[in-house]
Design a protein around this motif. Structure first.
Motif, PDB file in Angstrom:
ATOM      1  N   GLY A  96       1.236  -0.721   0.118  1.00  0.00           N
ATOM      2  CA  GLY A  96      -0.088  -0.164   0.001  1.00  0.00           C
ATOM      3  C   GLY A  96       0.530   1.223   0.261  1.00  0.00           C
ATOM      4  O   GLY A  96       0.931   2.219  -0.515  1.00  0.00           O
ATOM      5  N   ILE A  97       1.795   1.214   1.034  1.00  0.00           N
ATOM      6  CA  ILE A  97       2.659   1.679   0.948  1.00  0.00           C
ATOM      7  C   ILE A  97       2.714   2.500  -0.771  1.00  0.00           C
ATOM      8  O   ILE A  97       3.774   4.136  -1.226  1.00  0.00           O
ATOM      9  N   ALA A  98       3.278   2.179  -2.057  1.00  0.00           N
ATOM     10  CA  ALA A  98       4.073   2.440  -2.906  1.00  0.00           C
ATOM     11  C   ALA A  98       3.058   2.629  -4.102  1.00  0.00           C
ATOM     12  O   ALA A  98       3.300   3.600  -4.854  1.00  0.00           O
ATOM     13  N   ILE A 147       5.133  -1.624  -8.240  1.00  0.00           N
ATOM     14  CA  ILE A 147       5.135  -0.613  -8.485  1.00  0.00           C
ATOM     15  C   ILE A 147       4.204  -0.384  -9.675  1.00  0.00           C
ATOM     16  O   ILE A 147       3.272   0.968 -10.272  1.00  0.00           O
ATOM     17  N   GLY A 148       3.188  -1.110  -9.848  1.00  0.00           N
ATOM     18  CA  GLY A 148       1.552  -0.864 -10.443  1.00  0.00           C
ATOM     19  C   GLY A 148       0.822  -0.300  -9.668  1.00  0.00           C
ATOM     20  O   GLY A 148       0.693   1.002 -10.074  1.00  0.00           O
ATOM     21  N   ALA A 149       1.453   0.737  -8.398  1.00  0.00           N
ATOM     22  CA  ALA A 149       0.536   0.670  -7.498  1.00  0.00           C
ATOM     23  C   ALA A 149       1.296   1.796  -7.632  1.00  0.00           C
ATOM     24  O   ALA A 149       1.408   3.326  -7.395  1.00  0.00           O
ATOM     25  N   ASN A 150       2.458   2.281  -7.570  1.00  0.00           N
ATOM     26  CA  ASN A 150       3.273   3.515  -8.035  1.00  0.00           C
ATOM     27  C   ASN A 150       2.883   3.847  -9.321  1.00  0.00           C
ATOM     28  O   ASN A 150       3.307   4.830  -8.875  1.00  0.00           O
ATOM     29  N   ILE A 151       3.179   3.636  -9.784  1.00  0.00           N
ATOM     30  CA  ILE A 151       2.886   4.259 -11.401  1.00  0.00           C
ATOM     31  C   ILE A 151       1.453   4.553 -11.404  1.00  0.00           C
ATOM     32  O   ILE A 151       0.856   5.915 -11.674  1.00  0.00           O
ATOM     33  N   SER A 152       0.012   3.884 -10.914  1.00  0.00           N
ATOM     34  CA  SER A 152      -1.022   4.232 -10.571  1.00  0.00           C
ATOM     35  C   SER A 152      -1.110   5.301 -10.141  1.00  0.00           C
ATOM     36  O   SER A 152      -2.168   6.400  -9.876  1.00  0.00           O
ATOM     37  N   GLY A 153       0.023   5.386  -8.806  1.00  0.00           N
ATOM     38  CA  GLY A 153       0.101   7.232  -7.724  1.00  0.00           C
ATOM     39  C   GLY A 153       0.597   7.522  -8.487  1.00  0.00           C
ATOM     40  O   GLY A 153      -0.112   9.487  -8.456  1.00  0.00           O
TER      41      GLY A 153
END
Lengths: 136, 407
Positions: free
Chosen positions: B350-352, B382-388
């Motif tokens: 989640g932090i990503a 990385i998926g969550a990061n890019i979505s961020g």
């Protein structure tokens, strides 16, 4: 407008747009997967068709070969028996020709004999002639 | 021989002595802070590419103050407050960084260049493999971006300033710059400096937040996939098509933030189209050059009398609160996903969702690896990061479209 309501409104708007984006992504991924599946299915169908054609050809070839073999066996049988049983109906033209040739050969031999017998009287046959006939 | 006044000979010292005590101490403080940033950049505690030019710029601008012909104090770097075209033309011929500031910084071009570079580095295939999961985590990791607005307003900032500083929670430097340039131009320098200072701290600070919120047992979770759940490789043509569709859609929705969307998805499109010379140029000279000049500009904009604002302390507090809340929100999102997936999910991912690419994804993997070396969460992170990055861009669009209607 109340700051909390405004923040909540913007938060919900972000959520909605975020999930719309996720939905578009999912739909596009599914769409590509679906088209890929259709392409794969078409490919597999074509492969199946080609395989079945190959199989049918193989089966046909085998059965034709079998029939040819069977037929040839029959012909040979007919050929050998033709002189005795006269199953001429089953004999093909080639076999008939073969048989005819065989008969012609037989006939020629007979002619030769007749020739010897015809032109010379038995009494006049020399020992050489007799030997020749015996050899023949 | 005419008597030479020492304070006029060494004008940096002279202006310092002539200033009032507050300004003098602020200048000395910024010089020391600049030197500290260079030191921390060299040590690797903070991002050296950004901190070394920023720190040196900060020290130089506060040391190199001189007396101007009209008797006021000034410098030969740049003047960000000039708006009159004639005056601007004059200053562009004197202040050596003024052309760079006017033509690339104040119009957001440099932020767009950085964003384009980030786009080239992003592989959106990770988002495409798990779109709902990635976007869900990224949305939760924007908690600080929203929750800080009422907090900042309660602390005395107006709505535009509150929204600008709340963007620090989005943990994306170019977005903060773009939002503050649009909503609170008078505070964009301190807000952006605060943002970049704090973003450098995510790598060092978030691991403690993770340890605080997630017990070791949960940090060690290894996600198990069924055979049917193993994500497939996404072809580049699909990624390219999606970048085009998303860019067009978001530009339709938020034309005010269209330069940002365009820059991000242009980077993605170039990456996926396989134009290697252009990819090399954008991910190399353009990205590094823009980041370097961004740091340099931020440093020289930290001139004491420009940045000496009673709100600066407030911005420092609100900025860190925003970033902290975003981290908490991300981990909460991870926990929700953990319960939805019945334990087959590592909440650290989640932090990503906090879009500090790729620092937070690396932080997540590092924390998980410490608890269980066999657990690999980097693809999900990385998926969550890019979505961020995408959700922060959406929020920027929403803020600079909606906030001016109310504040």
């Amino acid at each position: 407008m109340n700051i909390y309501l405004l923040t909540l409104y913007m938060f919900l708007l972000t959520f909605a747009i975020g999930f719309i984006v996720a939905f578009i992504i999912k739909i596009s991924v599914r769409g590509v997967e679906f088209s890929q599946t259709i392409r794969d299915e078409k490919y597999h169908q074509e492969m199946r068709r080609l395989r079945s054609i190959k199989r049918i050809r193989h089966i046909k070839n085998t059965s034709i070969l079998g029939k040819i073999e069977e037929a040839s066996n029959n012909k040979m049988l007919n050929y050998y028996y033709s002189n005795y049983i006269r199953k001429r109906d089953n004999v093909t033209s080639n076999t008939a020709n073969e048989i005819a040739e065989h008969q012609i050969e037989e006939a020629s031999n007979s002619k030769l004999l007749n020739y010897y017998y015809g032109n010379r009287k038995r009494d006049n046959l020399t020992s050489n002639d007799t030997n020749e006939i015996i050899e023949h | 021989m005419e008597k030479i006044e020492l304070y006029k000979l060494f004008q940096g010292v002279g202006t310092l002595l002539e200033s009032d005590t507050t300004l003098m101490l602020t200048r000395i403080g910024f010089v020391l802070l600049g030197i500290l940033l260079v030191y921390l950049g060299k040590k690797g505690v903070l991002e050296p590419l950004l901190m070394i030019p920023m720190g040196l710029g900060m020290a130089a601008i506060n040391a190199g103050v001189l007396f101007m012909p009209n008797g006021t104090q000034g410098n030969l770097f740049l003047d960000p407050l000039v708006t009159d075209p004639d005056q601007l033309m004059d200053i562009m011929q004197i202040d050596f960084l003024q052309p760079l500031y006017t033509l690339t910084f104040s119009n957001g071009l440099i932020a767009c260049f950085v964003f384009m570079g980030i786009g080239v580095l992003l592989d959106i295939g990770y988002v495409l493999q798990r779109p709902y999961l990635s976007i869900f985590l990224a949305l939760f990791a924007e908690l600080g971006t929203f929750a800080t607005i009422p907090i900042a307003q309660a602390m005395g900032l107006n709505l535009r300033e509150a929204a600008s500083i709340a963007m620090v929670g989005g943990a994306d430097g170019p977005m903060v710059l773009f939002t503050s340039l649009s909503l609170a131009k008078h505070l964009f320098v301190p807000i952006t400096v605060v943002a970049y200072l704090y973003l450098g701290l995510t790598y060092g600070g978030y691991p403690y937040l993770i340890k605080l919120m997630v017990p070791k047992k949960l940090r060690a979770i290894k996600i198990e996939y069924k055979k049917s759940e193993i994500p497939k490789t996404i072809p580049s043509s699909q990624k390219l098509a999606l970048a085009v569709v998303l860019c067009t859609l978001l530009c339709f929705l938020f034309p005010v933030a269209a330069p940002l969307f365009f820059s991000l998805f242009m980077g993605v499109a170039i990456r996926e189209s396989g134009l290697k010379p252009v990819i090399d140029f954008i991910s190399g000279p353009l990205l590094y050059g823009s980041t370097f000049f961004l740091g340099l500009m931020l440093g020289v904009l930290c001139e004491a009398h420009l940045i000496l604002n009673p709100k600066i302390l407030l911005l420092l507090v609100v900025g860190i609160v925003s970033l902290f809340l975003s981290g908490v929100g991300g981990i909460l999102g991870g926990y929700i996903m953990y319960f939805i997936k019945r334990g087959n999910f590592n909440p650290v991912i989640g932090i990503a969702g906090v879009s500090c690419v790729p620092s937070t994804a690396k932080v997540a993997q590092k924390s998980v690896s410490e608890a269980n070396p066999y657990s690999v969460v980097l693809p999900e992170a990385i998926g969550a990061n890019i979505s961020g990055v995408i959700t922060t861009a959406i929020i920027t669009g929403i803020y600079i479209t909606i906030i001016p209607l109310f504040g």
